[in-house]
Write an enzyme that holds these catalytic residues in place. Sequence first.
Site, PDB file in Angstrom:
ATOM      1  N   HIS A   1      -2.813  10.968   0.781  1.00  0.00           N
ATOM      2  CA  HIS A   1      -2.557  10.773   2.160  1.00  0.00           C
ATOM      3  C   HIS A   1      -1.841  11.868   2.780  1.00  0.00           C
ATOM      4  O   HIS A   1      -0.632  11.996   3.251  1.00  0.00           O
ATOM      5  CB  HIS A   1      -1.347   9.402   2.195  1.00  0.00           C
ATOM      6  CG  HIS A   1      -1.542   8.844   3.604  1.00  0.00           C
ATOM      7  ND1 HIS A   1      -1.562   7.482   3.789  1.00  0.00           N
ATOM      8  CD2 HIS A   1      -1.206   9.513   4.709  1.00  0.00           C
ATOM      9  CE1 HIS A   1      -1.525   7.103   4.998  1.00  0.00           C
ATOM     10  NE2 HIS A   1      -0.924   8.414   5.737  1.00  0.00           N
TER      11      HIS A   1
ATOM     12  N   ASN B   1      -8.547   1.679   9.264  1.00  0.00           N
ATOM     13  CA  ASN B   1      -7.226   1.827  10.078  1.00  0.00           C
ATOM     14  C   ASN B   1      -7.379   2.093  11.369  1.00  0.00           C
ATOM     15  O   ASN B   1      -8.295   2.700  11.897  1.00  0.00           O
ATOM     16  CB  ASN B   1      -6.542   3.370   9.637  1.00  0.00           C
ATOM     17  CG  ASN B   1      -6.153   3.558   8.182  1.00  0.00           C
ATOM     18  OD1 ASN B   1      -6.346   2.445   7.373  1.00  0.00           O
ATOM     19  ND2 ASN B   1      -5.939   4.682   7.825  1.00  0.00           N
TER      20      ASN B   1
ATOM     21  N   GLU C   1      -7.723   8.684   5.781  1.00  0.00           N
ATOM     22  CA  GLU C   1      -8.023   9.218   7.310  1.00  0.00           C
ATOM     23  C   GLU C   1      -8.677  10.740   7.386  1.00  0.00           C
ATOM     24  O   GLU C   1      -8.193  11.713   7.895  1.00  0.00           O
ATOM     25  CB  GLU C   1      -7.048   9.094   8.264  1.00  0.00           C
ATOM     26  CG  GLU C   1      -6.745   7.806   8.138  1.00  0.00           C
ATOM     27  CD  GLU C   1      -5.434   7.440   9.321  1.00  0.00           C
ATOM     28  OE1 GLU C   1      -4.627   8.387   9.804  1.00  0.00           O
ATOM     29  OE2 GLU C   1      -5.222   6.491   9.944  1.00  0.00           O
TER      30      GLU C   1
ATOM     31  N   ARG D   1       0.890  -1.162  -0.108  1.00  0.00           N
ATOM     32  CA  ARG D   1       0.059   0.083  -0.115  1.00  0.00           C
ATOM     33  C   ARG D   1       1.047   1.210   0.054  1.00  0.00           C
ATOM     34  O   ARG D   1       1.538   1.447   1.017  1.00  0.00           O
ATOM     35  CB  ARG D   1      -0.969   0.091   1.204  1.00  0.00           C
ATOM     36  CG  ARG D   1      -1.789   1.164   1.064  1.00  0.00           C
ATOM     37  CD  ARG D   1      -2.944   1.303   2.442  1.00  0.00           C
ATOM     38  NE  ARG D   1      -3.396   2.557   2.290  1.00  0.00           N
ATOM     39  CZ  ARG D   1      -3.831   3.474   3.569  1.00  0.00           C
ATOM     40  NH1 ARG D   1      -3.332   2.869   4.700  1.00  0.00           N
ATOM     41  NH2 ARG D   1      -4.125   4.500   3.348  1.00  0.00           N
TER      42      ARG D   1
ATOM     43  N   GLU E   1      -4.424  -0.341   7.925  1.00  0.00           N
ATOM     44  CA  GLU E   1      -3.288   0.025   8.681  1.00  0.00           C
ATOM     45  C   GLU E   1      -3.467  -0.558  10.264  1.00  0.00           C
ATOM     46  O   GLU E   1      -4.540  -0.625  10.715  1.00  0.00           O
ATOM     47  CB  GLU E   1      -3.259   1.781   8.891  1.00  0.00           C
ATOM     48  CG  GLU E   1      -2.595   2.412   7.755  1.00  0.00           C
ATOM     49  CD  GLU E   1      -2.678   4.064   7.986  1.00  0.00           C
ATOM     50  OE1 GLU E   1      -2.256   4.006   9.201  1.00  0.00           O
ATOM     51  OE2 GLU E   1      -2.442   4.562   7.082  1.00  0.00           O
TER      52      GLU E   1
ATOM     53  N   TYR F   1      -5.670   1.757  15.517  1.00  0.00           N
ATOM     54  CA  TYR F   1      -4.570   1.455  16.420  1.00  0.00           C
ATOM     55  C   TYR F   1      -5.027   1.468  17.905  1.00  0.00           C
ATOM     56  O   TYR F   1      -4.432   0.732  18.702  1.00  0.00           O
ATOM     57  CB  TYR F   1      -3.785   2.859  16.169  1.00  0.00           C
ATOM     58  CG  TYR F   1      -3.035   2.801  14.852  1.00  0.00           C
ATOM     59  CD1 TYR F   1      -1.752   2.009  14.636  1.00  0.00           C
ATOM     60  CD2 TYR F   1      -3.643   3.508  13.924  1.00  0.00           C
ATOM     61  CE1 TYR F   1      -1.179   2.421  13.572  1.00  0.00           C
ATOM     62  CE2 TYR F   1      -3.070   3.605  12.831  1.00  0.00           C
ATOM     63  CZ  TYR F   1      -1.908   2.983  12.332  1.00  0.00           C
ATOM     64  OH  TYR F   1      -1.188   3.115  11.194  1.00  0.00           O
TER      65      TYR F   1
END
Length: 497
Positions: A141, A326, A186, A96, A398, A328
Site C-alpha cells: 500500500h 476501491n 491502486e 483490511r 474501499e 469514491y
Amino acid sequence: MYRNSIVVLCAVLTVTSCTEDLTFPPGFLWGAATAAYQVEGAWNASDKGESVWDRFCHEHPEKIADLTNGDVACDSYHLWKRDIEMAVELGLHFYRLSISWPRLLPSGFSNHISEDGKNYYNNLIDGLLEKGIEPFVTLYHWDLPQSLQDLGGWANPLVADWFVDYARVAYTLFGDRVKWWITINEPLIICDVVYNSGLLAPSIISPEVGNHLCTKNVVMAHAKAYRLYDEEFRPKYHGKVSVANHHIWFDPLSPADAELAELARENCVGKYSHPIYSKTGGWPPALEKALGDYHSKLGYTRPILQPFTQQEIEYVRGTYDFYALNQYTSRLIRPAREGETFGPWPFADAIQLNAKTQADKSWPTTLSFWFFVHPEGIRRQLVWLKQQYGDIEFVITENGLSTQAGLDDHDRIDYYKKYLRQILLAIKEDGVNVTGYTAWTLMDNFEWMDGLSNKFGLYEVDFNNPLRTRTPRASAHFYRNLIKTNKLDLGFVQDEL
Ligand SMILES: *[C@@H]1O[C@H](CO)[C@@H](O)[C@H](O)[C@H]1NC(C)=O
Ligand SMILES: *[C@@H]1O[C@H](CO)[C@@H](O)[C@H](O)[C@H]1NC(C)=O
C-alpha cells in the site's frame, strides 16, 4: 439500462409502503480498512528500513497540506490492541490492513527478515483471529523501501522479482492464517498519479514515460505474486488473492463523447484490469492504440507502454480469485479545446486522450480536492465491470468520505447510505455478485498529501494526545447497526454518542 423503478417508487411513497428490499445477501462480509504508513507510525523503530513515504515527508514537508507526516500517525505499531478492540466494537467480519515492506524486510530484499516486524504482524493477525475477525492483508500500500526506489522502483522491470520475493516471505510467515490477500493497492495511483503529478511519494515527475513503464511492471509484479500463491501456497492454505484497483467512473459530458468516456474508463480501470480479468488478456486494444498514437505524435520511435509478449498475456490473464474494487468518485469527460492546458490526470484531466474532465455541478464536494460525491457512479462501475469481465465475485475493498473533524458526522452516514443503496441495486437489479464491503477507514489517519486534517474515520483520533485516543463517531454506530442487521436502515439516526 439502469432500472430505477424501485428507487422512483420509494422516493414518492412513504417509507412504510415502500417495497425496496434493503437487506444484503446472507453471508455478506463487512470490513474496514487501514494502511501501514497511514496508521502504524514507529517509522524508525527497531531495524525497520526507510520507505519512500518516510523520505518524501522528511525531505518535502511543504508537499503535505498541514506539514505533518506519518512518523507517529495513529501509533498503531504500539496501539494495535486498541485497533482490534474497535474492530470488535463494530462487529467487523474482517479487518483490511497492509504490511509495511520495509518493516518486514529492512533492506527491501528477502536476505534479512526483521524479527520485530514479523512479531508485530503476527500479534495483529493472531489478535484479530482470537476475536473471530479475518485479517484481509494487502502486501503493498504505497510504502516502497527507499533502497528499491534508489534502484528505479516501479520503473525498473526487476521490481516484479523483488516484489515476489517479498510476497513469498509474507505468504510463508502468515499464509497459514491469512486467507484474503491483496497484492498491490491502486496501481493507478502508484503509476499515473505519482508520475503525472508528483503529488505523492516518491514524487518523480515523468508524465510521458515513467507512468507507462510503471504500469506494466505493476501488472507483472501482481501476476508473479498471484502465480506464486497459486502454485505453492494455495494447495496448503486455500486462500484468495487479487489486486485492488482504483476506480473513477467516467460519463460523457454530452452524448457525442460516449466513445471518449469508454476510452477514459479503459485508461483508468481497463489498463490495470483488462490484462488480468478479460477473456483475451493484454492491454485494452483501443487504449493501446490511443497511447501508441500519443507517443508517436510526441516523437517517440518505440511504444512507451511496453507491449506484452503472447507468453506474458497468458501468464497474466486469470491471475485473480475475486475482483477487488476501491471506488469514491466520478467525472464527466469531453474533448479538450484548442489551446487548453492540462493538469495531473486523472483527477483533473486526461492529457493522453486530449480530454478534459469535470464534476457535475450537482455533485457535492468533500474535503479532498479530487473527491466529488456521486453514488450512482459505483453502480454503473459495477455493471460495466460485469459486462467487461463476466459474472465474477466482487468485493468493495474501499469506499468512504472525507470530512472535517467532529463526532457528529451525519454527512458520512448519508454518504454510506447512498453508496450502499446503489451497491444493493447493483446486486438486486443488475445481478452483480458483490460479496463484501470495506469502509475506508476504521479511524482517522495520515491521509497522504492531505496530512492529518482530512478525516475519513469511523473513529476520530486525537492526534494531539500522545495516547492517540480513538472515539467512535455517529457513523461508527451506524456501521455497527448495519453489520448487526445486515440491512440498510435509511432512517438511521444516532442521537446519542
Ligand atoms: C526516530 O525518529 C524520531 C523522529 O520521529 C527521532 O526523534 C528519534 O531520535 C529517532 N530514533 C532513532 C532510534 O533514530
Ligand atoms: C458469488 O460468488 C461467490 C464466491 O465465488 C459464490 O460462492 C456465490 O455462489 C456467488 N453468488 C452468486 C449469486 O452468483
